[in-house]
Write an enzyme that holds these catalytic residues in place. Structure first.
Site: not given
Ligand code: 13P
Length: 251
Positions: A9-11, A95, A97, A167, A173, A213, A234-235
């Site tokens: 997920n490149w957000k 998600h 977010e 999640e 994150g 993470s 993610g990251g």
């Protein structure tokens, strides 16, 4: 057997050229990986440019959100029809977010999941508890509410393609991953709820991804858990050097 899914997920990262550079670096590093579904989710505007870049590779494209109407006077929204047209095969829905910053609820997640399925996109439906909910002992209650709310009205055969992503919000994150046991416990609970809704057979075929993470260092442990069928990253999905080893978790 459930085919594992590793999704990035490149957000809100990666312009077109940055995304193309990442695919160019990633694709050769994962091209021999079979029996893992590899997905990346760029921002909407980048999707069409990644179609030629991923053609002939084992990498599929996901969008990060979808609106529930097919078309109409809905300024700023993007429908499943438009996403298919842009080259997406999958879409992340609900998600945390989006729940936290954009007012997504079980009801909107439900409408979006139905719209994605109707539009032949595979939904990756996200659920997960906050730290407060976990500390209050409400994890299972939250997961059940989000799951049942998001899936309301879907029959077993309509539900079948759906991928679920667990999640825990406190692990996103933050560098704090759920332990393998914490993640497995939640995944087993989720599969149990799915079995109560759709029967053992359908629940047994559903891919349930863990997100929060995930890194090369912890992916093997997570993937060895009975009910963990993949990862939503993610990251660590933003660089080939950190994402490829996650895709190659079996190495
Ligand atoms: P991180 O891997 O950066 O914790 O993000 C997880 C996530 O939100 C994936 O959807």
């Amino acid at each position: 057997m459930r085919k594992p899914v590793i999704a990035g997920n490149w957000k809100l990262f990666k312009t077109k050229n940055e995304a193309l550079a990442l695919i160019e670096e990633l694709a050769p590093q994962v091209k021999d990986v079979d029996n893992v579904e590899i997905i990346v989710a760029p921002v909407f505007t980048v999707l069409p440019s990644l179609v030629p870049a991923t053609a002939g590779t084992n990498i599929s494209l996901a969008a990060q959100d979808v609106f529930w109407e097919e078309e109409g006077a809905f300024t700023g929204e993007v429908s499943s029809r438009m996403l298919l047209d842009a080259g997406a095969s999958h879409v992340i829905i609900g998600h945390s977010e989006r729940r936290q910053y954009f007012g997504e609820t079980e009801a909107t997640v439900n409408k979006k999941t139905k719209a994605a399925l109707a539009g032949a996109l595979v939904p990756i439906m996200c659920i997960g508890e906050t730290l407060d909910a976990r500390e209050a002992g409400d994890t299972f209650k939250v997961l059940e509410t989000q799951l049942k709310g998001g899936l309301e009205g879907l029959t077993a055969s309509q539900f079948a393609p759906v991928i679920v992503a667990y999640e825990p919000v406190w692990a996103i994150g933050t560098g704090k991953t759920a332990t393998d046991d914490q993640a497995q416990e939640a995944h087993a609970f989720i599969r149990g709820v799915l079995a109560s809704l759709y029967g053992q057979e359908t629940a047994g075929k559903t891919r349930i991804l863990y997100g929060g993470s995930v890194k090369a260092e912890n992916v093997k442990g997570l993937m060895s858990c009975a009910d963990i069928d993949g990862a939503l990253v993610g990251g660590a999905s933003l660089k080939a050097a950190t994402f490829a080893p996650i895709v190659r978790f079996r190495d």
